[in-house]
Scaffold this active site. Structure first.
Site, short mmCIF file in Angstrom:
data_model
loop_
_atom_site.label_atom_id
_atom_site.label_comp_id
_atom_site.label_asym_id
_atom_site.label_seq_id
_atom_site.Cartn_x
_atom_site.Cartn_y
_atom_site.Cartn_z
N ARG A 31 0.85 -1.20 0.00
CA ARG A 31 0.00 0.00 0.00
C ARG A 31 0.88 1.26 0.00
O ARG A 31 0.93 1.98 -0.99
CB ARG A 31 -0.93 -0.02 1.23
CG ARG A 31 -2.06 1.01 1.17
CD ARG A 31 -1.64 2.43 1.52
NE ARG A 31 -1.04 2.55 2.86
CZ ARG A 31 -0.48 3.66 3.30
NH1 ARG A 31 -0.39 4.73 2.53
NH2 ARG A 31 0.07 3.71 4.50
N ASP A 32 1.61 1.49 1.07
CA ASP A 32 2.35 2.75 1.17
C ASP A 32 3.46 2.80 0.12
O ASP A 32 3.80 3.86 -0.40
CB ASP A 32 2.97 2.89 2.58
CG ASP A 32 3.20 4.34 2.97
OD1 ASP A 32 3.03 5.23 2.11
OD2 ASP A 32 3.56 4.59 4.12
N HIS A 67 5.74 4.65 12.41
CA HIS A 67 5.66 4.55 10.94
C HIS A 67 6.63 5.59 10.38
O HIS A 67 6.27 6.75 10.20
CB HIS A 67 4.21 4.82 10.52
CG HIS A 67 3.96 4.84 9.04
ND1 HIS A 67 3.28 3.84 8.38
CD2 HIS A 67 4.29 5.74 8.08
CE1 HIS A 67 3.18 4.13 7.09
NE2 HIS A 67 3.79 5.29 6.87
N HIS A 77 9.36 7.07 7.71
CA HIS A 77 9.97 7.09 6.37
C HIS A 77 11.47 7.38 6.55
O HIS A 77 11.88 7.97 7.56
CB HIS A 77 9.26 8.12 5.49
CG HIS A 77 7.88 7.68 5.08
ND1 HIS A 77 7.60 7.22 3.82
CD2 HIS A 77 6.73 7.57 5.78
CE1 HIS A 77 6.32 6.88 3.75
NE2 HIS A 77 5.76 7.08 4.94
N CYS A 118 4.89 9.26 -0.23
CA CYS A 118 3.49 9.69 -0.21
C CYS A 118 3.30 10.71 -1.30
O CYS A 118 4.04 11.68 -1.37
CB CYS A 118 3.10 10.27 1.14
SG CYS A 118 1.40 10.91 1.13
N ASN A 133 9.27 4.18 2.81
CA ASN A 133 9.24 3.73 4.20
C ASN A 133 10.57 3.07 4.49
O ASN A 133 11.24 2.58 3.59
CB ASN A 133 8.16 2.66 4.39
CG ASN A 133 6.77 3.23 4.30
OD1 ASN A 133 6.23 3.34 3.23
ND2 ASN A 133 6.22 3.60 5.42
#
Ligand code: HMG
Ligand code: MG
Length: 288
Positions: A13-14, A205, A207, A238, A247
């Site tokens: 996803r990310d 979370h 990055h 993002c 990430n």
């Protein structure tokens, strides 16, 4: 140091939401199927957002329909509003996540709402999730730094965390969206959030834009956080955070945790295989 630390895999996803090339659904499914063998408890693989905003995630229902679901793995999806929730439910996501921001600038850029408006929008999603018994996670972006507003006050993060917690999020994932956090700013932010809820309900979370994600994880471990989001092969970024790199890489987090004496329950050989697949996807993109 000992004990179990969970890595929550967010690469499909990310990671993939930020690839410029439209990655074929079959490639996404192959990556998820590989990750499903690694020993993760949770893998985020879908996002039911507007396809005009994030076209890369438009095939989320097909990804959820096409994967081989491994027993004991929860396949998660982002849901910004009720429409997204309905999509995730129909596609049989095992859990959902609402995602807000601690800063106004990013909130507006990412979900076209002020922080207060976003919380209003999440409330019916939370109600709907509760009604069908679907677990709901909450994200907060820009927990130390925002690409639009600069430094974020720890109290602003604590306020949003409290609101998401009260709505029923079982865990709040704290996002260093643009990878500018430092161990000191992470520590100050966590100190404020821990006034509202225990470390057992938090995740980091981070990055890795500045190469400090692993140090920030160590600072979070010292505060008792035991769940970290990561993307295999360091995929991602993002689309609404200019300059955000991927990430932190799952395999790097795994190796650091093991060095520190923690168990992750993950099979490193499978992680490396998945990281190779992820990097090949990116390489192909670089060639187009
Ligand atoms: P909006 O324009 O304010 O909302 O967008 P709207 O209700 O006016 O809808 C606009 C259009 O989208 C309409 O279509 C809707 O039907 C459609 P049109 O009439 O123009 O043809 N629409 C939808 N379509 C499919 N699924 C839906 C949906 N909702 C509306 N659920 C909205 C508001 C939230 C929809 C939009 O801003 C959006 O989709 N944003 C998502 C942005 C995003 O996905 N960002 C990346 C994920 S967050 C992230 O990566 C950070 C994180 O990793 C943590 C960290 O690192 O910090 C989680
Ligand atoms: Mg992120």
């Amino acid at each position: 140091m000992s004990g179990y630390v969970e890595i929550f895999e967010v690469g499909p996803r990310d990671g993939l939401q930020n690839e410029k090339r439209q990655i074929p659904t079959a490639e996404k499914i192959a990556l998820v199927n590989c990750l499903s063998e690694a020993g993760f408890k949770r893998i985020e693989i879908a996002s039911f957002v507007s396809p005009k905003w994030v076209p890369q995630m438009a095939d989320s229902a097909d990804v959820l329909a096409g994967i081989m679901r491994a027993e004991g793995v929860s396949y998660a999806a982002l849901t910004p509003n009720l429409r997204g929730f309905e999509g995730a439910l129909a596609a049989k996501a095992d859990e959902i996540a609402i995602f807000g921001s601690a800063s106004e600038g990013f909130s507006k850029a990412n979900i076209n709402a002020t922080v207060a408006e976003s919380l209003e929008r999440f409330a019916p999603v939370a109600e709907a999730a509760k009604a069908v018994g679907l677990p709901m996670r909450g994200y907060i972006s820009c927990v130390t730094d925002c690409p639009y507003d600069g430094a974020t006050a720890p109290e602003a993060v604590a306020r949003v965390a409290k609101a998401l917690h009260e709505m029923g999020c079982y865990e709040i994932s704290l996002g260093d969206t643009i990878g500018q956090a430092r161990p000191e700013t992470i520590d100050a932010m966590l100190a404020a959030v821990l006034e509202e809820m225990p470390a057992s309900e938090l995740a980091g979370h981070y990055h890795d834009t500045s190469g400090r994600a692993l140090s920030n994880i160590e600072a979070s471990l010292a505060r008792g956080v035991r769940v970290f989001d990561a993307a295999v092969g360091g995929l991602g970024g993002c689309p609404y955070a200019p300059g955000a790199a991927g990430n932190v890489a799952t395999e790097a987090v795994h190796d650091r945790l093991v060095e520190l004496g923690y168990e992750t329950g993950l099979d490193r050989a499978v992680l490396i295989r998945a990281a190779d697949m992820a990097r090949a996807m990116r390489k192909e993109q670089d060639n187009v």
